[in-house]
Write a protein that holds these residues in place. Structure first.
Motif, mmCIF file in Angstrom:
data_model
loop_
_atom_site.group_PDB
_atom_site.id
_atom_site.type_symbol
_atom_site.label_atom_id
_atom_site.label_comp_id
_atom_site.label_asym_id
_atom_site.label_seq_id
_atom_site.Cartn_x
_atom_site.Cartn_y
_atom_site.Cartn_z
ATOM 1 N N TYR A 78 -16.908 -19.780 -4.301
ATOM 2 C CA TYR A 78 -16.037 -18.635 -4.077
ATOM 3 C C TYR A 78 -16.839 -17.494 -3.467
ATOM 4 N N TYR A 79 -16.221 -16.347 -3.368
ATOM 5 C CA TYR A 79 -16.700 -15.250 -2.521
ATOM 6 C C TYR A 79 -17.977 -14.525 -2.966
ATOM 7 N N ARG A 80 -18.660 -15.044 -4.007
ATOM 8 C CA ARG A 80 -19.865 -14.324 -4.460
ATOM 9 C C ARG A 80 -21.154 -14.931 -3.918
ATOM 10 N N PRO A 147 -7.847 -17.457 -3.975
ATOM 11 C CA PRO A 147 -7.211 -17.640 -5.293
ATOM 12 C C PRO A 147 -8.233 -18.103 -6.334
ATOM 13 N N THR A 148 -8.327 -17.380 -7.418
ATOM 14 C CA THR A 148 -9.359 -17.661 -8.415
ATOM 15 C C THR A 148 -9.217 -19.088 -8.941
ATOM 16 N N GLY A 190 -16.452 -17.621 -11.119
ATOM 17 C CA GLY A 190 -16.720 -16.484 -11.991
ATOM 18 C C GLY A 190 -16.261 -16.791 -13.412
ATOM 19 N N GLU A 191 -16.856 -16.134 -14.391
ATOM 20 C CA GLU A 191 -16.525 -16.505 -15.779
ATOM 21 C C GLU A 191 -15.070 -16.207 -16.103
ATOM 22 N N SER A 193 -12.526 -16.448 -14.133
ATOM 23 C CA SER A 193 -11.656 -17.457 -13.513
ATOM 24 C C SER A 193 -11.634 -18.762 -14.289
ATOM 25 N N ASP A 220 -20.676 -12.305 -15.261
ATOM 26 C CA ASP A 220 -21.036 -10.877 -15.261
ATOM 27 C C ASP A 220 -20.145 -10.087 -16.222
ATOM 28 N N GLY A 223 -13.612 -9.839 -15.342
ATOM 29 C CA GLY A 223 -12.766 -10.298 -14.244
ATOM 30 C C GLY A 223 -12.102 -9.054 -13.706
ATOM 31 N N ILE A 224 -12.593 -8.533 -12.618
ATOM 32 C CA ILE A 224 -12.340 -7.161 -12.176
ATOM 33 C C ILE A 224 -12.617 -6.247 -13.375
#
Ligand code: TPP
Length: 791
Positions: A78-80, A147-148, A190-191, A193, A220, A223-224
């Protein structure tokens, strides 16, 4: 011994030098990536780019991960992951900025040609002819999406393909696709997601199937703005997943916990762990905890709004760059001065990369501006046009749309003067260019376009047997699996019993459970399994048991399969066939025909709606020659209807988008498809006796739809038209109506109001009466036809 001593010392020194070099290279990579994030955010805040999402805080974990990503491996992330991409040599910083600016030149943004937001990466899988490249010697990145957890189902398929290849007595055909299944799929998420069902379904399937999947969770804590306490049981995904842990003599996955700032610790764990996945195909989960996000989630807001002061302090202290630097100094690998130099070098390099990317992005637009203003200036006498020209010329950061707007506004005043003609010609040229940039490649356009496959009619022996529809398919699949070693079929109950309608009956015994197999009840990841395998050059037929359950699998089809070719501008293809059965049988969840939903969500796939199994087999033959994904909806009530068996089972083709006139007539054109075709035929026979002559057209495929405008040709003859299907009102019948009236100009040929005849607004009620009163029936069709004749 003694005489060897100097050599040993030298070797130790050399290996220390290499080690040091490697670490400083990694330090430089993390510094460059951080600079790219900082500068990227600035570009958005100053208006040069629209949105930015960055990998700051994840740099060290990603250089560690990249060390073990080898040629032949795949990534579904994904995007990271910008740092991983830089460290793997799959993206330059300049390309990263090009994508941030939405540069449509594929040479500048090689991931999406400006079609995707920044940090949505991809590598090229297919060449211009649609043939698979050598993926064994390249590092491969399947195209990212927003999409997550959307990457999870596909990751399963990418990993599963390795298992398939290793088990298969691989022929030379697969040499460029696999090295004995040694490829690992690296998946990142991400955690937060991991709260999605996609994550759990995929990991459960991976643990059951034992596939080489390495899942990295960048934890991190948020989630936002929502902290992990609200996301995950015990606020720890690795703890929550303990039951998945593989033990002796069980399946499952290996679970590791890492710290995202601990460079040495991560490398130490990852090296043997990834090798183990490669060797054994036992999947693993790497919970990378204590990761930070120094700039917050994205450019859409600041994290000070939701992070406590203590957390912000903690993030500063445990920033992975700071920690890595301290570790390097503590281990006397470099001193502060040397590291400072690296940091300054990284800053300078990123700055220059940004400048280069911007120049490459803006220059072609500036050329358009220059040419446009020159053309506008030729229309000297009109001061308002000169104003338009001036406005465009003084725009410091013009967009392509500004150029088109300026020309369009000027053209409103168009006369026949040569200056206007020249302007209009330039306008047409730019619009063509913009269409190619923004609207092309929804489907394959080159030699692997499915639309190039022309018709080969079925042939019949004199003594051709008349057999059940399912037997036609069964014999067809038998021949198909004999003739094409890339075809694989799987789904619920598809392996041992050969699907719920026996299309694959007996075939697993013949072709083995590597090619024809059962899956768990997990439509979403069945689709993902198919998508991943298709991306790796196989030809999967993935089954959704009933059309009503397509909803469970729709997300990966809509967001992933249907958009892959478009979002990579043709660099990746997903030749997946989704096989299902529907339209009409019994009750609320076994007779659905939600075609409007499908048409709305699956542009980028072909939608086949054959009326019987002979037509279906011909469509499979067509689809297997192209590279585009497709949905095949067989008639659920058609498996026990008798059909004549063609003799050229794997040769004949039904071309896509070419309707068939299955009964000629002169009074009313009836446009339909699928199961209800037989009801329309029955009604037409009765209408014939009432002296009403119906022309019945089976559209055969909804996407593409009537490419040769056969329907309007029929309408010209009959002047009356009705569209009949089993969807809800306003669904696929309305779609067909729109295409014929608007695109084909059908409105000019109607004498009476055109109609749609559809199912009711609700799901079909159970039982024969339920069916009769929920879906269009023979009497409905007769009444409507009579009404139209009397109008
Ligand atoms: C299906 C879906 N729902 C919501 C969003 C909006 N969204 C984008 S990122 C994100 C948070 C993701 O957090 P996490 O998985 O921890 O990854 P991180 O961004 O922190 O790396 C959300 C809710 C989305 N992109 N897709």
């Amino acid at each position: 011994m003694e005489s060897n001593a100097p050599d040993t010392v030298l070797q130790e020194k050399l290996s220390f030098d290499n080690f040091r070099k490697e670490i400083l290279k990694d330090y430089r990579a993390v510094c460059e990536s951080r600079e790219a994030s900082l500068l990227g955010r600035r570009e958005v805040l100053t208006g040069k780019a629209k949105f930015g999402i960055f990998g700051d805080g994840k740099e060290v974990a990603q250089v560690a991960m990249a060390k073990f990503f080898k040629p032949g491996d795949f990534r579904a992330g994904y995007y990271r992951d910008q740092t991983f991409m830089f460290a793997s040599g799959l993206s330059t910083v300049e390309q990263f900025f090009s994508q941030l600016y939405a540069d449509p030149d594929i040479n500048n943004d090689p991931f999406s040609a400006g079609r995707q937001m920044n940090s949505h990466f991809a590598t090229k899988f297919v060449d211009e002819n649609g043939d698979w490249l050598d993926l064994v010697n390249s590092k491969n990145v399947s195209s990212d999406m927003a999409p997550t957890a959307g990457q999870m189902p596909r990751a399963l398929g990418l990993a599963y393909a390795s298992k398939f290849f290793r088990k298969y007595d691989a022929s030379d055909d697969f040499k460029h696709l696999t090295n004995n299944g040694n490829e690992v799929c690296f998946c990142t998420i991400g955690e937060a997601s991991t709260s999605e069902g996609h994550f759990w379904e995929t990991l459960n399937a991976a643990g059951v199937l034992q596939v080489p999947l390495a899942v990295f969770i960048w934890d991190d804590g948020y989630g936002i703005s929502v902290p992990k306490q609200y996301q995950t049981i015990k606020a720890s995904i690795s703890t929550a997943m303990q039951g998945f842990q593989k033990e002796d003599n069980t399946n499952g996955i290996n679970i590791y916990k890492l710290k995202g700032w601990d460079y040495a610790g991560m490398c130490e764990i990852l090296e043997p762990a990834i090798q183990n996945i490669r060797d054994t195909h036992i999947p693993a989960l790497f919970h990378v905890d204590e990761v930070t996000q120094p700039q917050g989630h994205s450019t859409s807001g600041s994290h000070e709004r939701y992070k406590e002061y203590e957390r912000l302090l903690w993030e500063k202290e445990w920033d992975c760059l700071k920690q890595m630097k301290e570790w390097i100094i503590a281990n006397t690998l470099a001193d502060g001065d040397e590291l400072y130099e690296i940091e300054m070098g990284a800053k300078q390099f990123v700055k220059q990369s940004r400048i280069n990317a911007w120049a490459k992005y803006i220059d072609p637009i500036k050329k358009q501006v220059k040419k446009t203003t020159a053309l506008l200036q030729k229309i000297k006498y009109d001061t308002s046009i000169q104003d338009i020209s001036k406005e465009l010329a003084t725009n410091h950061e013009p967009l392509r749309k500004d150029v088109i707007k300026a020309i369009s506004t000027a053209l409103l005043k168009s006369t026949n003067s040569p200056a206007f003609i020249e302007l209009k010609n330039y306008y047409d040229e730019l619009m063509n260019e913009n269409r190619e940039i923004f609207n092309s490649h929804l489907y394959n356009e080159g030699p692997k376009s499915t639309l190039h496959i022309s018709e080969i009619k079925p042939t019949y022996n004199e003594d051709a047997p008349v057999i059940n529809g399912y037997e036609v398919l069964n014999r067809y699949f038998n021949k198909l699996f004999e003739s094409n070693n890339k075809v694989v079929a799987f789904g619920e109950d598809l392996g041992m019993i050969g699907d719920v309608n026996q299309g694959f009956s007996g075939l697993q015994n013949k072709f083995g459970n590597n090619r024809i197999f059962d899956t768990g009840i997990r439509e979403l990841s069945i689709m993902g399994q198919g998508i991943g395998m298709a991306l790796r050059g196989l030809r999967p037929i993935a089954e959704i048991q009933y059309l009503d359950y397509l909803l469970y699998g729709l997300q990966p089809l809509s967001d992933d399969a249907a958009t892959t070719h478009y979002r990579t501008k043709g660099q990746q293809s997903v030749p997946l066939i989704v096989r299902t059965r529907g339209h009409r049988l019994e009750g609320i969840w076994h007779s659905g025909s939600p075609m409007g939903m499908i048409l709305g969500s699956l542009r980028g796939m072909y939608i086949c709606v054959p009326r019987n199994m002979v037509q279906a087999a011909g469509m499979y033959n067509t689809l297997l020659q192209g590279n585009d994904p497709a949905l095949m909806i067989e008639c659920l009530n058609g498996y026990r209807l008798k059909e004549k068996l063609p003799s050229n089972l794997i040769e004949y083709t039904v071309p896509l988008g070419i309707p068939e006139i299955i009964k000629e007539g002169t009074d009313i054109t009836m446009v339909t498809y699928g199961s209800i075709t037989r009801i329309v035929q029955e009604a037409a026979e009765i209408l014939e006796k009432l002296y009403i002559s119906c022309e019945i057209i089976d559209v055969q495929t909804l996407l593409p739809f009537d490419r040769e405008h056969k329907i309007v040709a029929s309408l010209k003859k009959t002047s009356r038209i009705i569209f009949i299907d089993e969807d809800v009102p306003g669904g696929a019948a309305a779609f067909m109506y729109n295409r014929v009236m608007e695109e084909q100009g059908g409105y000019r040929w109607v004498d009476v109001a055109p109609r749609t005849l559809t199912g009711k607004d609700h799901r079909p009620s159970y039982g024969s009466d339920g069916d009769y009163f929920s879906k269009p029936n023979v009497e409905d069709i007769i009444m409507t036809a009579k009404e139209m004749m009397e109008e």
